[in-house]
Design an enzyme around this catalytic site. Sequence first.
Site, PDB file in Angstrom:
ATOM      1  N   ILE A   5     122.127  54.559 -51.679  1.00 16.83           N
ATOM      2  CA  ILE A   5     122.319  53.586 -50.597  1.00 16.83           C
ATOM      3  C   ILE A   5     123.830  53.397 -50.534  1.00 16.83           C
ATOM      4  O   ILE A   5     124.483  53.204 -51.551  1.00 16.83           O
ATOM      5  CB  ILE A   5     121.555  52.256 -50.848  1.00 16.83           C
ATOM      6  N   SER A   6     124.372  53.497 -49.331  1.00 16.74           N
ATOM      7  CA  SER A   6     125.829  53.501 -49.163  1.00 16.74           C
ATOM      8  C   SER A   6     126.463  52.174 -49.580  1.00 16.74           C
ATOM      9  O   SER A   6     125.820  51.125 -49.576  1.00 16.74           O
ATOM     10  CB  SER A   6     126.186  53.796 -47.710  1.00 16.74           C
ATOM     11  N   GLN A   7     127.752  52.250 -49.889  1.00 12.07           N
ATOM     12  CA  GLN A   7     128.549  51.065 -50.197  1.00 12.07           C
ATOM     13  C   GLN A   7     128.657  50.194 -48.933  1.00 12.07           C
ATOM     14  O   GLN A   7     128.963  50.725 -47.854  1.00 12.07           O
ATOM     15  CB  GLN A   7     129.939  51.537 -50.632  1.00 12.07           C
TER      16      GLN A   7
END
Length: 220
Positions: free
Chosen positions: A66-68
Amino acid sequence: MQKEPEAEEGNQRLTRLMIALRDQGVIDPAVLAAIQSTPRDLFTPDLFQERAWEDSALPIACGQTISQPFIVGLMTQALRLEPRARVLEIGTGSGYQTTILSKLSRLVYTVERYRTLMKAAEGLFKQLQLTNVITRFGDGGFGWPEQAPFDRIMVTAAPSAEPDALLAQLKPNGILVAPIGKGPVQVLKRYTGDGRGGFAVESLTEVRFVPLLDGVAKEL
Ligand code: SAH
């Protein structure tokens, strides 16, 4: 009324995250509001619940991430969304970025090559009552020709070179944002259509995304 201590702590974490995003240059009020109203803990695996509100990428199923939040904010801001936009997203992953896109546009078409991730994300879109997200299990490298052209395209896995097939599915004045490059570090690029079939290309920053892979994943 007094708040539960747990809710209080959650609010503080969210406030800290929002400050971190602003400090790093995510300043579009609509983008900030969309992030603020999206419960990132829902998209974070049990094992990492404690870190759901940190400004860092986290592991999800199938060896993906899950992206930053900062990168989600930066990419969403770079896309210059309009409420009427039809958006194509490649790499649904947890569905976190999809949810934020859905709050800022008319329709979001999202493609994922892991069935497990797609199913989990679909469950969350339902739970959040997002009625403007359309999902597809498949190889997003080919885009979604039946629904093209799109006003905006966001790619959240890194193509090794210029994504010609996706650029071909963009409207003449559309915008595509994607991390481009072969190695572990890529360049986040924005392609802005000039209305005559060409593009202005800008390099925004260095990022670290999982690669855009060919074909669908062989798993259950
Ligand atoms: N935006 C996501 C980040 C997901 S990581 C989030 O917020 O959680 C990138 C995702 O792209 C992974 O789930 C990976 O499986 C997917 N992906 C990689 N290559 C793909 C392809 N060719 N087609 C569709 N999805 C792809």
